[in-house]
Motif scaffolding. Structure first.
Motif, short mmCIF file in Angstrom:
data_model
loop_
_atom_site.label_atom_id
_atom_site.label_comp_id
_atom_site.label_asym_id
_atom_site.label_seq_id
_atom_site.Cartn_x
_atom_site.Cartn_y
_atom_site.Cartn_z
N GLU A 1 -11.13 2.47 5.30
CA GLU A 1 -11.08 3.66 4.45
C GLU A 1 -9.78 4.43 4.69
O GLU A 1 -9.12 4.87 3.74
CB GLU A 1 -12.28 4.56 4.72
N GLY B 1 -6.94 2.40 3.19
CA GLY B 1 -6.99 2.32 1.73
C GLY B 1 -6.55 3.58 1.02
O GLY B 1 -6.16 3.53 -0.15
N SER C 1 -7.27 0.43 -1.60
CA SER C 1 -8.56 0.19 -0.96
C SER C 1 -9.20 -1.14 -1.32
O SER C 1 -10.14 -1.58 -0.65
CB SER C 1 -9.54 1.31 -1.31
#
Length: 445
Positions: A235, A238, A245
Protein backbone atom coordinates in the motif's frame (compact mmCIF):
# COMPACT_ATOMS: atom_id res chain seq x y z
CA UNK A 1 -17.63 -2.43 -40.93
CA UNK A 2 -17.57 -6.09 -41.88
CA UNK A 3 -15.03 -8.06 -39.86
CA UNK A 4 -13.75 -11.64 -40.02
CA UNK A 5 -12.08 -12.92 -36.84
CA UNK A 6 -9.99 -16.05 -37.31
CA UNK A 7 -9.75 -17.96 -34.03
CA UNK A 8 -12.34 -18.19 -31.24
CA UNK A 9 -10.17 -18.48 -28.17
CA UNK A 10 -10.33 -15.86 -25.42
CA UNK A 11 -8.97 -13.06 -27.57
CA UNK A 12 -10.74 -13.79 -30.84
CA UNK A 13 -14.13 -14.61 -29.35
CA UNK A 14 -14.26 -11.68 -26.93
CA UNK A 15 -12.95 -9.23 -29.54
CA UNK A 16 -15.38 -10.40 -32.20
CA UNK A 17 -18.37 -10.35 -29.87
CA UNK A 18 -17.53 -6.86 -28.59
CA UNK A 19 -17.07 -5.48 -32.10
CA UNK A 20 -20.49 -6.86 -33.02
CA UNK A 21 -21.94 -5.14 -29.97
CA UNK A 22 -20.55 -1.87 -31.33
CA UNK A 23 -22.67 -2.37 -34.44
CA UNK A 24 -20.25 -4.07 -36.82
CA UNK A 25 -21.01 -7.25 -38.78
CA UNK A 26 -18.69 -9.96 -37.45
CA UNK A 27 -18.02 -13.50 -38.59
CA UNK A 28 -15.99 -15.59 -36.13
CA UNK A 29 -14.10 -18.52 -37.65
CA UNK A 30 -12.62 -21.62 -36.08
CA UNK A 31 -11.48 -24.98 -37.45
CA UNK A 32 -12.98 -26.80 -34.46
CA UNK A 33 -16.41 -27.76 -35.77
CA UNK A 34 -17.70 -28.82 -32.36
CA UNK A 35 -16.83 -25.45 -30.85
CA UNK A 36 -18.56 -23.60 -33.68
CA UNK A 37 -21.68 -25.74 -33.31
CA UNK A 38 -21.77 -24.99 -29.60
CA UNK A 39 -21.47 -21.27 -30.26
CA UNK A 40 -24.28 -21.45 -32.81
CA UNK A 41 -26.44 -23.04 -30.10
CA UNK A 42 -25.58 -20.22 -27.73
CA UNK A 43 -23.19 -22.29 -25.63
CA UNK A 44 -19.99 -20.51 -24.61
CA UNK A 45 -16.87 -22.75 -24.57
CA UNK A 46 -15.04 -20.54 -22.06
CA UNK A 47 -16.09 -19.04 -18.75
CA UNK A 48 -16.08 -15.25 -19.06
CA UNK A 49 -18.61 -13.13 -17.15
CA UNK A 50 -21.11 -11.38 -19.42
CA UNK A 51 -19.97 -13.06 -22.63
CA UNK A 52 -23.00 -15.31 -23.19
CA UNK A 53 -25.42 -12.39 -22.88
CA UNK A 54 -23.54 -10.45 -25.57
CA UNK A 55 -23.40 -13.48 -27.87
CA UNK A 56 -27.14 -14.10 -27.50
CA UNK A 57 -27.95 -10.43 -28.11
CA UNK A 58 -25.81 -9.95 -31.21
CA UNK A 59 -26.60 -13.27 -32.88
CA UNK A 60 -30.30 -12.48 -32.42
CA UNK A 61 -29.74 -9.11 -34.08
CA UNK A 62 -27.84 -10.74 -36.99
CA UNK A 63 -24.56 -8.95 -36.36
CA UNK A 64 -22.65 -12.02 -35.20
CA UNK A 65 -22.07 -15.31 -37.02
CA UNK A 66 -19.95 -18.40 -36.36
CA UNK A 67 -18.52 -20.65 -39.07
CA UNK A 68 -15.79 -23.11 -39.95
CA UNK A 69 -15.71 -21.73 -43.52
CA UNK A 70 -12.71 -19.38 -43.51
CA UNK A 71 -12.97 -18.57 -47.22
CA UNK A 72 -16.60 -17.49 -46.81
CA UNK A 73 -15.75 -15.20 -43.90
CA UNK A 74 -12.73 -13.66 -45.63
CA UNK A 75 -14.69 -12.85 -48.77
CA UNK A 76 -17.27 -10.90 -46.71
CA UNK A 77 -14.77 -8.87 -44.70
CA UNK A 78 -13.40 -5.34 -44.91
CA UNK A 79 -10.88 -6.20 -42.17
CA UNK A 80 -9.55 -9.66 -41.29
CA UNK A 81 -8.27 -10.41 -37.78
CA UNK A 82 -5.84 -13.18 -36.95
CA UNK A 83 -6.40 -14.27 -33.34
CA UNK A 84 -5.14 -17.84 -33.37
CA UNK A 85 -3.00 -19.31 -30.62
CA UNK A 86 0.77 -18.93 -30.38
CA UNK A 87 1.57 -21.42 -27.59
CA UNK A 88 5.02 -22.05 -26.19
CA UNK A 89 7.37 -24.59 -27.72
CA UNK A 90 9.47 -26.71 -25.33
CA UNK A 91 12.34 -24.19 -25.59
CA UNK A 92 10.07 -21.26 -24.67
CA UNK A 93 9.75 -19.82 -28.16
CA UNK A 94 6.32 -18.99 -29.54
CA UNK A 95 4.90 -21.65 -31.84
CA UNK A 96 3.97 -19.77 -35.01
CA UNK A 97 2.77 -22.77 -37.00
CA UNK A 98 -0.93 -22.07 -36.38
CA UNK A 99 -0.80 -18.42 -37.33
CA UNK A 100 1.32 -19.13 -40.42
CA UNK A 101 -1.18 -21.77 -41.54
CA UNK A 102 -4.10 -19.40 -40.95
CA UNK A 103 -2.37 -16.59 -42.85
CA UNK A 104 -1.80 -18.87 -45.84
CA UNK A 105 -5.48 -19.90 -45.85
CA UNK A 106 -6.48 -16.24 -45.68
CA UNK A 107 -4.20 -15.37 -48.61
CA UNK A 108 -5.67 -18.13 -50.75
CA UNK A 109 -9.20 -16.91 -49.96
CA UNK A 110 -8.78 -13.17 -50.54
CA UNK A 111 -10.81 -11.85 -53.48
CA UNK A 112 -10.08 -8.12 -53.07
CA UNK A 113 -7.61 -5.70 -51.50
CA UNK A 114 -7.99 -5.87 -47.74
CA UNK A 115 -6.55 -5.17 -44.29
CA UNK A 116 -5.10 -8.01 -42.23
CA UNK A 117 -4.69 -7.37 -38.50
CA UNK A 118 -2.56 -9.59 -36.30
CA UNK A 119 -4.18 -9.72 -32.85
CA UNK A 120 -2.20 -12.75 -31.67
CA UNK A 121 0.87 -12.22 -29.52
CA UNK A 122 3.83 -12.83 -31.83
CA UNK A 123 7.61 -12.25 -31.66
CA UNK A 124 9.07 -9.10 -33.17
CA UNK A 125 9.35 -9.50 -36.94
CA UNK A 126 6.48 -11.98 -37.31
CA UNK A 127 4.20 -9.54 -39.15
CA UNK A 128 6.86 -9.16 -41.84
CA UNK A 129 7.11 -12.94 -42.21
CA UNK A 130 3.34 -13.16 -42.50
CA UNK A 131 3.27 -10.37 -45.07
CA UNK A 132 5.87 -12.14 -47.22
CA UNK A 133 3.92 -15.39 -46.96
CA UNK A 134 0.66 -13.72 -47.96
CA UNK A 135 2.23 -11.88 -50.89
CA UNK A 136 3.51 -15.18 -52.25
CA UNK A 137 -0.05 -16.56 -52.33
CA UNK A 138 -2.20 -13.67 -53.60
CA UNK A 139 -2.06 -10.90 -56.15
CA UNK A 140 -4.24 -8.61 -54.06
CA UNK A 141 -2.87 -5.83 -51.86
CA UNK A 142 -2.96 -6.71 -48.18
CA UNK A 143 -2.27 -3.89 -45.71
CA UNK A 144 -0.74 -5.42 -42.58
CA UNK A 145 -1.24 -4.16 -39.04
CA UNK A 146 -0.39 -5.29 -35.53
CA UNK A 147 -3.00 -4.50 -32.86
CA UNK A 148 -1.95 -6.36 -29.69
CA UNK A 149 -4.51 -7.31 -27.06
CA UNK A 150 -4.34 -6.41 -23.38
CA UNK A 151 -7.28 -8.39 -22.01
CA UNK A 152 -7.47 -9.89 -18.54
CA UNK A 153 -9.40 -13.13 -18.21
CA UNK A 154 -12.35 -12.55 -15.94
CA UNK A 155 -12.72 -8.93 -17.04
CA UNK A 156 -12.11 -9.33 -20.77
CA UNK A 157 -15.31 -7.58 -21.90
CA UNK A 158 -14.65 -4.58 -19.70
CA UNK A 159 -11.04 -4.41 -20.91
CA UNK A 160 -12.17 -4.57 -24.54
CA UNK A 161 -14.86 -1.95 -24.24
CA UNK A 162 -12.87 0.35 -21.91
CA UNK A 163 -9.20 -0.10 -22.82
CA UNK A 164 -6.37 1.87 -21.26
CA UNK A 165 -4.99 2.35 -24.76
CA UNK A 166 -5.12 0.91 -28.25
CA UNK A 167 -1.82 0.21 -30.02
CA UNK A 168 -1.85 0.14 -33.82
CA UNK A 169 1.34 -0.79 -35.63
CA UNK A 170 1.27 -0.33 -39.40
CA UNK A 171 3.00 1.44 -42.24
CA UNK A 172 -0.19 1.65 -44.32
CA UNK A 173 -1.98 5.04 -44.08
CA UNK A 174 -5.21 3.37 -45.21
CA UNK A 175 -5.03 0.65 -42.55
CA UNK A 176 -4.19 3.26 -39.93
CA UNK A 177 -7.22 5.36 -40.90
CA UNK A 178 -9.65 2.42 -40.85
CA UNK A 179 -8.34 0.96 -37.59
CA UNK A 180 -8.38 4.32 -35.82
CA UNK A 181 -11.96 4.77 -37.00
CA UNK A 182 -12.86 1.29 -35.72
CA UNK A 183 -11.39 1.89 -32.25
CA UNK A 184 -12.32 5.55 -31.68
CA UNK A 185 -15.64 4.65 -29.98
CA UNK A 186 -13.62 2.77 -27.33
CA UNK A 187 -10.96 5.33 -26.44
CA UNK A 188 -9.22 8.46 -27.63
CA UNK A 189 -5.90 7.08 -26.38
CA UNK A 190 -4.78 5.46 -29.63
CA UNK A 191 -1.05 4.97 -30.12
CA UNK A 192 0.17 4.50 -33.70
CA UNK A 193 3.60 2.94 -34.10
CA UNK A 194 5.68 0.95 -36.53
CA UNK A 195 4.84 -2.75 -36.61
CA UNK A 196 7.89 -4.02 -34.73
CA UNK A 197 7.33 -1.59 -31.89
CA UNK A 198 3.71 -2.71 -31.58
CA UNK A 199 4.84 -6.34 -31.39
CA UNK A 200 7.36 -5.45 -28.67
CA UNK A 201 4.88 -3.33 -26.66
CA UNK A 202 2.81 -6.44 -25.96
CA UNK A 203 5.75 -8.49 -24.68
CA UNK A 204 7.26 -5.61 -22.75
CA UNK A 205 3.95 -4.85 -21.02
CA UNK A 206 3.37 -8.41 -19.86
CA UNK A 207 6.99 -8.87 -18.82
CA UNK A 208 6.87 -5.71 -16.71
CA UNK A 209 3.66 -6.78 -14.96
CA UNK A 210 5.14 -10.22 -14.29
CA UNK A 211 8.19 -8.47 -12.85
CA UNK A 212 6.00 -6.47 -10.44
CA UNK A 213 4.37 -9.69 -9.22
CA UNK A 214 7.66 -11.48 -8.65
CA UNK A 215 9.11 -8.38 -6.98
CA UNK A 216 6.31 -8.06 -4.44
CA UNK A 217 6.53 -11.80 -3.75
CA UNK A 218 10.24 -11.43 -3.00
CA UNK A 219 9.39 -8.53 -0.70
CA UNK A 220 6.75 -10.74 0.97
CA UNK A 221 9.34 -13.43 1.61
CA UNK A 222 11.64 -10.89 3.25
CA UNK A 223 8.71 -9.51 5.27
CA UNK A 224 8.20 -12.96 6.75
CA UNK A 225 11.84 -12.93 7.89
CA UNK A 226 11.96 -9.42 9.36
CA UNK A 227 8.43 -9.07 10.75
CA UNK A 228 6.98 -6.56 8.29
CA UNK A 229 3.52 -6.79 6.69
CA UNK A 230 3.64 -6.98 2.89
CA UNK A 231 0.09 -5.66 2.50
CA UNK A 232 1.09 -2.45 4.27
CA UNK A 233 4.36 -2.31 2.34
CA UNK A 234 2.49 -2.70 -0.96
CA UNK A 235 0.00 0.00 0.00
CA UNK A 236 2.82 2.40 0.85
CA UNK A 237 4.63 1.62 -2.39
CA UNK A 238 1.49 1.82 -4.51
CA UNK A 239 0.70 5.36 -3.40
CA UNK A 240 3.77 6.49 -5.32
CA UNK A 241 2.47 7.46 -8.74
CA UNK A 242 5.72 6.31 -10.31
CA UNK A 243 5.00 2.76 -9.06
CA UNK A 244 1.21 2.41 -8.90
CA UNK A 245 -0.82 -0.05 -6.85
CA UNK A 246 -1.71 -2.62 -9.51
CA UNK A 247 0.00 -6.03 -9.55
CA UNK A 248 1.45 -5.52 -6.07
CA UNK A 249 -0.59 -8.23 -4.35
CA UNK A 250 1.60 -10.93 -2.85
CA UNK A 251 0.57 -14.54 -3.32
CA UNK A 252 1.70 -17.81 -4.86
CA UNK A 253 2.73 -16.35 -8.21
CA UNK A 254 1.25 -15.70 -11.63
CA UNK A 255 -0.08 -18.31 -14.07
CA UNK A 256 -2.44 -18.46 -17.01
CA UNK A 257 -1.94 -18.33 -20.74
CA UNK A 258 -0.11 -15.00 -21.06
CA UNK A 259 2.50 -14.13 -18.44
CA UNK A 260 4.31 -17.50 -18.38
CA UNK A 261 4.25 -17.82 -22.17
CA UNK A 262 5.20 -14.22 -22.92
CA UNK A 263 8.04 -13.98 -20.42
CA UNK A 264 9.61 -17.13 -21.81
CA UNK A 265 9.11 -15.91 -25.38
CA UNK A 266 10.75 -12.55 -24.62
CA UNK A 267 13.74 -14.34 -23.07
CA UNK A 268 14.05 -16.30 -26.32
CA UNK A 269 13.64 -13.17 -28.45
CA UNK A 270 16.49 -11.57 -26.51
CA UNK A 271 18.61 -14.70 -26.86
CA UNK A 272 18.22 -14.69 -30.64
CA UNK A 273 19.92 -11.28 -30.76
CA UNK A 274 22.65 -12.36 -28.30
CA UNK A 275 21.19 -10.55 -25.30
CA UNK A 276 21.01 -12.28 -21.92
CA UNK A 277 17.83 -10.99 -20.24
CA UNK A 278 19.02 -11.70 -16.69
CA UNK A 279 16.23 -9.75 -14.97
CA UNK A 280 13.40 -11.59 -16.71
CA UNK A 281 15.03 -14.97 -16.12
CA UNK A 282 15.04 -14.16 -12.41
CA UNK A 283 11.38 -13.12 -12.58
CA UNK A 284 10.51 -16.55 -13.98
CA UNK A 285 12.61 -18.36 -11.38
CA UNK A 286 11.08 -16.41 -8.48
CA UNK A 287 7.57 -17.09 -9.76
CA UNK A 288 8.18 -20.80 -10.05
CA UNK A 289 9.66 -21.11 -6.57
CA UNK A 290 6.93 -18.99 -4.95
CA UNK A 291 4.41 -21.76 -5.46
CA UNK A 292 6.35 -24.11 -3.22
CA UNK A 293 6.04 -21.84 -0.19
CA UNK A 294 2.67 -23.53 0.29
CA UNK A 295 4.43 -26.89 0.67
CA UNK A 296 7.08 -25.49 2.99
CA UNK A 297 4.44 -23.98 5.26
CA UNK A 298 2.41 -27.18 5.33
CA UNK A 299 5.49 -29.13 6.35
CA UNK A 300 6.27 -26.56 9.06
CA UNK A 301 2.79 -27.14 10.51
CA UNK A 302 2.27 -30.87 9.90
CA UNK A 303 5.76 -32.30 9.50
CA UNK A 304 5.72 -35.36 7.25
CA UNK A 305 2.80 -35.01 4.80
CA UNK A 306 2.54 -38.73 4.06
CA UNK A 307 -1.00 -39.92 4.73
CA UNK A 308 -2.24 -36.42 5.51
CA UNK A 309 -5.50 -35.20 3.95
CA UNK A 310 -5.04 -31.79 2.33
CA UNK A 311 -7.97 -29.71 1.07
CA UNK A 312 -7.39 -27.44 -1.92
CA UNK A 313 -9.68 -24.50 -2.64
CA UNK A 314 -9.09 -23.03 -6.09
CA UNK A 315 -7.75 -24.69 -9.23
CA UNK A 316 -7.88 -21.88 -11.81
CA UNK A 317 -4.90 -19.53 -11.99
CA UNK A 318 -7.12 -16.60 -10.99
CA UNK A 319 -10.79 -16.03 -10.08
CA UNK A 320 -13.58 -15.45 -12.63
CA UNK A 321 -12.10 -17.88 -15.15
CA UNK A 322 -12.01 -21.62 -15.76
CA UNK A 323 -8.52 -21.40 -17.28
CA UNK A 324 -6.06 -23.81 -15.68
CA UNK A 325 -3.11 -23.20 -18.00
CA UNK A 326 0.06 -22.97 -15.92
CA UNK A 327 -2.02 -22.68 -12.77
CA UNK A 328 0.02 -22.79 -9.53
CA UNK A 329 -2.43 -25.39 -8.23
CA UNK A 330 -0.98 -28.02 -10.57
CA UNK A 331 2.58 -27.97 -9.23
CA UNK A 332 1.38 -27.65 -5.65
CA UNK A 333 -0.89 -30.70 -5.99
CA UNK A 334 1.85 -32.70 -7.74
CA UNK A 335 4.21 -31.92 -4.84
CA UNK A 336 1.60 -32.98 -2.29
CA UNK A 337 0.98 -36.27 -4.07
CA UNK A 338 4.71 -36.92 -4.36
CA UNK A 339 4.92 -36.55 -0.56
CA UNK A 340 2.17 -39.11 -0.07
CA UNK A 341 -0.60 -36.68 0.83
CA UNK A 342 -4.24 -37.25 -0.11
CA UNK A 343 -5.73 -34.29 -2.00
CA UNK A 344 -9.38 -33.22 -1.98
CA UNK A 345 -10.01 -30.29 -4.35
CA UNK A 346 -12.78 -27.83 -5.11
CA UNK A 347 -13.17 -24.93 -7.55
CA UNK A 348 -16.44 -23.09 -8.33
CA UNK A 349 -15.83 -23.19 -12.10
CA UNK A 350 -12.54 -24.79 -13.13
CA UNK A 351 -12.71 -28.30 -11.62
CA UNK A 352 -13.83 -30.00 -14.84
CA UNK A 353 -11.11 -28.29 -16.88
CA UNK A 354 -8.49 -29.22 -14.29
CA UNK A 355 -9.63 -32.85 -14.21
CA UNK A 356 -9.52 -33.08 -18.03
CA UNK A 357 -6.17 -31.30 -18.32
CA UNK A 358 -4.44 -33.30 -15.58
CA UNK A 359 -6.27 -36.61 -15.68
CA UNK A 360 -3.27 -38.56 -14.38
CA UNK A 361 -3.42 -36.87 -10.96
CA UNK A 362 -4.97 -38.94 -8.19
CA UNK A 363 -7.20 -36.17 -6.82
CA UNK A 364 -10.64 -36.39 -5.25
CA UNK A 365 -12.78 -33.61 -6.73
CA UNK A 366 -15.53 -32.38 -4.44
CA UNK A 367 -18.81 -30.65 -5.40
CA UNK A 368 -18.58 -28.06 -2.61
CA UNK A 369 -15.94 -26.23 -0.62
CA UNK A 370 -17.26 -27.78 2.58
CA UNK A 371 -16.93 -31.34 1.30
CA UNK A 372 -13.33 -30.72 0.28
CA UNK A 373 -12.50 -29.42 3.76
CA UNK A 374 -14.33 -32.00 5.90
CA UNK A 375 -11.88 -33.91 8.12
CA UNK A 376 -8.85 -32.53 6.25
CA UNK A 377 -5.61 -32.05 8.18
CA UNK A 378 -5.12 -28.66 6.48
CA UNK A 379 -6.74 -26.35 3.96
CA UNK A 380 -4.81 -24.49 1.23
CA UNK A 381 -6.50 -21.53 -0.51
CA UNK A 382 -4.93 -21.14 -3.97
CA UNK A 383 -7.44 -18.93 -5.82
CA UNK A 384 -9.17 -15.88 -4.34
CA UNK A 385 -12.74 -16.66 -5.43
CA UNK A 386 -15.38 -14.45 -3.79
CA UNK A 387 -17.14 -17.61 -2.62
CA UNK A 388 -14.20 -18.46 -0.36
CA UNK A 389 -14.08 -14.98 1.12
CA UNK A 390 -17.74 -15.25 2.15
CA UNK A 391 -17.13 -18.41 4.19
CA UNK A 392 -16.44 -17.75 7.87
CA UNK A 393 -13.37 -19.08 9.64
CA UNK A 394 -15.66 -20.63 12.25
CA UNK A 395 -17.29 -22.71 9.53
CA UNK A 396 -13.93 -23.72 8.11
CA UNK A 397 -12.69 -24.72 11.55
CA UNK A 398 -15.80 -26.84 12.13
CA UNK A 399 -15.15 -28.76 8.90
CA UNK A 400 -11.43 -29.43 9.30
CA UNK A 401 -9.97 -32.23 11.40
CA UNK A 402 -7.31 -29.77 12.61
CA UNK A 403 -7.45 -25.96 12.31
CA UNK A 404 -4.57 -25.56 9.86
CA UNK A 405 -4.93 -23.01 7.06
CA UNK A 406 -2.50 -21.89 4.36
CA UNK A 407 -3.97 -18.73 2.81
CA UNK A 408 -2.01 -18.43 -0.44
CA UNK A 409 -3.94 -15.35 -1.55
CA UNK A 410 -4.25 -13.39 1.74
CA UNK A 411 -8.05 -13.39 1.60
CA UNK A 412 -8.55 -13.23 5.38
CA UNK A 413 -7.77 -10.19 7.51
CA UNK A 414 -6.02 -10.04 10.88
CA UNK A 415 -9.35 -9.16 12.50
CA UNK A 416 -10.93 -12.32 11.09
CA UNK A 417 -8.07 -14.55 12.24
CA UNK A 418 -7.75 -13.02 15.73
CA UNK A 419 -9.46 -15.15 18.34
CA UNK A 420 -9.53 -18.31 16.24
CA UNK A 421 -7.56 -21.46 16.96
CA UNK A 422 -6.05 -21.67 13.48
CA UNK A 423 -2.45 -22.41 12.72
CA UNK A 424 -2.71 -19.78 10.01
CA UNK A 425 -0.13 -18.84 7.39
CA UNK A 426 -0.60 -16.23 4.69
CA UNK A 427 1.96 -14.59 2.40
CA UNK A 428 4.25 -11.90 3.79
CA UNK A 429 2.22 -11.25 6.98
CA UNK A 430 4.21 -12.91 9.78
CA UNK A 431 2.30 -11.06 12.52
CA UNK A 432 -0.70 -13.23 11.58
CA UNK A 433 1.13 -16.55 11.73
CA UNK A 434 -0.33 -18.66 14.52
CA UNK A 435 0.46 -22.11 15.80
CA UNK A 436 4.01 -22.71 14.55
CA UNK A 437 6.59 -20.13 15.53
CA UNK A 438 9.82 -21.29 13.91
CA UNK A 439 11.14 -19.62 10.78
CA UNK A 440 10.14 -21.27 7.52
CA UNK A 441 13.18 -21.70 5.25
CA UNK A 442 12.76 -19.98 1.89
CA UNK A 443 14.91 -22.40 -0.05
CA UNK A 444 14.25 -24.03 -3.39
CA UNK A 445 12.95 -27.57 -3.13
Amino acid sequence: MKLAVIGTGYVGLVSGVCFSDLGHEVICVDKAAEKIERLKRGEVPIYEPGLKALIDKNTAEDRLQFTTDLAYAVKQADIIWLAVGTPSLPNGEADLSYIMEAAKEVALSISQDTILVVKSTVPVGTNEKLENLIRSHTGHTVAMASVPEFLREGSAIKDTMNPDRIVIGTRSPYAQMKLVELHEPLTSNIIVTDVRSAEMIKYASNAFLATKISFINEIANICEKVGADVTMVAEGMGQDRRIGSSFLKAGIGYGGSCFPKDTQALIQIAGHVDYDFKLLKSVVDVNHDQRYNVIRKLEAILGDLHGKSIAIWGLSFKPETDDVRDTPAYEIIVSLLERGAMVRAYDPVAADNFRRSFSALDVQYCPTAAEAAVQADALCILTEWDEFQRITLNDIQSWLKSPNLIDGRNIFSEEQVTGTEFAYYSVGRPNMNKGVKEQIPLLSL
